[in-house]
Design a protein around this motif. Structure first.
Motif, PDB file in Angstrom:
ATOM      1  N   THR A  80       1.024  -0.580   0.195  1.00  0.00           N
ATOM      2  CA  THR A  80       0.045   0.379   0.398  1.00  0.00           C
ATOM      3  C   THR A  80       0.879   1.177   0.017  1.00  0.00           C
ATOM      4  O   THR A  80       0.189   2.471   0.580  1.00  0.00           O
ATOM      5  CB  THR A  80      -1.306   0.220   1.125  1.00  0.00           C
ATOM      6  N   ALA A  81       2.071   1.329  -0.775  1.00  0.00           N
ATOM      7  CA  ALA A  81       2.984   2.456   0.019  1.00  0.00           C
ATOM      8  C   ALA A  81       2.669   3.175  -0.929  1.00  0.00           C
ATOM      9  O   ALA A  81       3.309   4.302  -0.269  1.00  0.00           O
ATOM     10  CB  ALA A  81       4.629   2.049  -0.247  1.00  0.00           C
ATOM     11  N   LEU A  82       2.027   3.127  -2.320  1.00  0.00           N
ATOM     12  CA  LEU A  82       1.827   4.104  -3.361  1.00  0.00           C
ATOM     13  C   LEU A  82       0.649   4.868  -3.140  1.00  0.00           C
ATOM     14  O   LEU A  82      -0.042   5.578  -3.430  1.00  0.00           O
ATOM     15  CB  LEU A  82       2.262   4.145  -4.454  1.00  0.00           C
ATOM     16  N   ARG A  83      -0.205   3.968  -2.027  1.00  0.00           N
ATOM     17  CA  ARG A  83      -1.687   4.419  -2.282  1.00  0.00           C
ATOM     18  C   ARG A  83      -2.030   5.915  -1.940  1.00  0.00           C
ATOM     19  O   ARG A  83      -1.061   6.894  -1.178  1.00  0.00           O
ATOM     20  CB  ARG A  83      -2.869   3.485  -1.609  1.00  0.00           C
ATOM     21  N   GLY A  84      -3.315   6.686  -2.765  1.00  0.00           N
ATOM     22  CA  GLY A  84      -3.212   7.557  -2.305  1.00  0.00           C
ATOM     23  C   GLY A  84      -2.086   8.969  -2.607  1.00  0.00           C
ATOM     24  O   GLY A  84      -2.437  10.348  -2.276  1.00  0.00           O
ATOM     25  N   GLN A 120      -2.731   1.910 -16.182  1.00  0.00           N
ATOM     26  CA  GLN A 120      -3.113   0.153 -15.278  1.00  0.00           C
ATOM     27  C   GLN A 120      -2.417   0.424 -14.218  1.00  0.00           C
ATOM     28  O   GLN A 120      -2.554   0.217 -12.904  1.00  0.00           O
ATOM     29  CB  GLN A 120      -3.585  -0.681 -15.283  1.00  0.00           C
ATOM     30  N   THR A 121      -1.354   1.270 -13.945  1.00  0.00           N
ATOM     31  CA  THR A 121       0.142   0.724 -13.012  1.00  0.00           C
ATOM     32  C   THR A 121      -0.879   1.591 -12.120  1.00  0.00           C
ATOM     33  O   THR A 121      -0.025   1.424 -10.639  1.00  0.00           O
ATOM     34  CB  THR A 121       1.143   1.068 -13.616  1.00  0.00           C
ATOM     35  N   ALA A 122      -1.423   2.802 -12.404  1.00  0.00           N
ATOM     36  CA  ALA A 122      -1.286   3.628 -11.206  1.00  0.00           C
ATOM     37  C   ALA A 122      -2.744   3.112 -10.669  1.00  0.00           C
ATOM     38  O   ALA A 122      -2.418   3.387  -9.440  1.00  0.00           O
ATOM     39  CB  ALA A 122      -1.733   4.971 -11.904  1.00  0.00           C
ATOM     40  N   ARG A 123      -3.770   2.851 -11.182  1.00  0.00           N
ATOM     41  CA  ARG A 123      -4.621   1.970 -10.551  1.00  0.00           C
ATOM     42  C   ARG A 123      -4.710   1.042  -9.293  1.00  0.00           C
ATOM     43  O   ARG A 123      -5.111   1.134  -8.436  1.00  0.00           O
ATOM     44  CB  ARG A 123      -5.675   1.943 -12.074  1.00  0.00           C
ATOM     45  N   ARG A 182      -4.006   8.452  -7.780  1.00  0.00           N
ATOM     46  CA  ARG A 182      -5.113   8.991  -9.473  1.00  0.00           C
ATOM     47  C   ARG A 182      -3.694   9.299 -10.678  1.00  0.00           C
ATOM     48  O   ARG A 182      -3.027  10.095 -10.312  1.00  0.00           O
ATOM     49  CB  ARG A 182      -5.060   9.858  -8.192  1.00  0.00           C
ATOM     50  N   TRP A 183      -4.239   8.669 -11.745  1.00  0.00           N
ATOM     51  CA  TRP A 183      -4.265   9.499 -12.589  1.00  0.00           C
ATOM     52  C   TRP A 183      -4.516  10.419 -12.588  1.00  0.00           C
ATOM     53  O   TRP A 183      -5.437  10.912 -13.621  1.00  0.00           O
ATOM     54  CB  TRP A 183      -4.028   7.906 -13.499  1.00  0.00           C
ATOM     55  N   LEU A 184      -3.117  11.174 -13.172  1.00  0.00           N
ATOM     56  CA  LEU A 184      -3.704  13.069 -13.863  1.00  0.00           C
ATOM     57  C   LEU A 184      -3.215  12.819 -15.382  1.00  0.00           C
ATOM     58  O   LEU A 184      -3.031  12.142 -16.012  1.00  0.00           O
ATOM     59  CB  LEU A 184      -2.534  13.862 -13.144  1.00  0.00           C
ATOM     60  N   ARG A 244     -11.028  11.395  -9.929  1.00  0.00           N
ATOM     61  CA  ARG A 244     -10.932  10.427  -8.526  1.00  0.00           C
ATOM     62  C   ARG A 244     -10.172   9.718  -8.850  1.00  0.00           C
ATOM     63  O   ARG A 244     -10.067   9.247 -10.416  1.00  0.00           O
ATOM     64  CB  ARG A 244     -12.276   9.405  -8.618  1.00  0.00           C
ATOM     65  N   ALA A 245      -9.514   8.609  -7.942  1.00  0.00           N
ATOM     66  CA  ALA A 245      -8.168   7.905  -7.638  1.00  0.00           C
ATOM     67  C   ALA A 245      -8.852   6.950  -9.158  1.00  0.00           C
ATOM     68  O   ALA A 245      -7.789   6.088  -9.522  1.00  0.00           O
ATOM     69  CB  ALA A 245      -8.853   6.931  -6.232  1.00  0.00           C
TER      70      ALA A 245
END
Ligand SMILES: Cc1cc2nc3c(=O)[nH]c(=O)nc-3n(C[C@H](O)[C@H](O)[C@H](O)COP(=O)(O)O)c2cc1C
Length: 206
Positions: free
Chosen positions: A101-105, A140-143, A148-150, A190-191
């Motif tokens: 979960t290190a990258l979450r958010g 999909q890597t972001a997801r 969150r993919w900007l 949204r995320a």
């Protein structure tokens, strides 16, 4: 450790036009004007032998809230050292999977350039697809990692755009970093990559 982490990946930065201009736009005019929010990690300078310090990269990522991938498009994708960086740094159990979960958010922003001009990224052009058709692996890597993919910042026709247009592009890059996260409309992204349409953007039902 900085909250904005720019991961720059250009195999021959000395020959670069775009990437070099964007990185130069982040250089402070004096040490006192350096932006303490931003760290640039130039992967090809750090790891010319491709021996990536995974712990150092993960520490920098963990501290960041906005991760930027800055690279030229090579073969419709990212340069190889950035791909290796993903393979090794975004590890199972750290970036995804159980306990990963290190990258979450965090936010992920792609800043890229292409040799092909905008018209070439079209069903009738020589690249045959819109540029966004090449982006699902990034998104999909972001997801998968909970980022969150900007909306990406892309400069097409990298060798043909005028010096003035390149300068505007570089300043846009600098300004966006400066303004983040106060980008117009960003709160609606949204995320999961969808956009929330504000209720008042629709006519009231009869
Ligand atoms: C090995 C290689 C592969 C490339 N593949 C593509 C490509 O798939 N699509 C494209 O539009 N441009 C491609 N280009 C052109 C680069 O995207 C372009 O030179 C770069 O964006 C310019 O940025 P720079 O000045 O920072 O190098 C490629 C260039 C190289 C060297």
């Amino acid at each position: 450790m900085a909250e904005i982490l720019v991961i720059a990946a250009h195999p021959t930065l000395e020959h670069s036009r775009v990437c070099r201009a964007l990185l130069a736009a982040l250089q402070p005019s004096a040490p006192s004007t350096a932006d303490p929010r931003t760290e640039v990690r130039d992967l090809y300078a750090l790891y010319p032998d491709y021996f990536i310090d995974i712990a150092a990269e993960q520490r920098a990522l963990a501290a960041a809230r906005l991760v930027v991938w800055l690279h030229p498009v090579h073969w419709y994708s990212m340069p190889p050292l950035l791909k290796l960086w993903l393979d090794e740094v975004l590890a199972f159990g750290w970036a995804y999977g159980p306990g990963g979960t290190a990258l979450r958010g965090k936010d992920l922003w792609l800043v890229a350039s292409t040799g092909g001009d905008e018209a070439s990224y079209h069903p009738g052009g020589h690249n045959r697809h819109s540029f966004s058709a090449f982006l699902p692996p990034y998104e999909q890597t972001a997801r998968l990692t909970g980022m969150r993919w900007l909306p990406p910042l892309v400069l097409h026709g990298a060798h043909r755009v005028s010096e003035a247009a390149l300068d505007v592009h570089a300043q846009t890059f600098r300004q966006r970093l400066h303004d983040w996260p106060r980008w117009p409309g960003l709160a609606m992204v949204r995320a999961d990559g969808r956009f929330d349409v504000p209720a008042d953007a629709r006519p009231a039902p009869d």
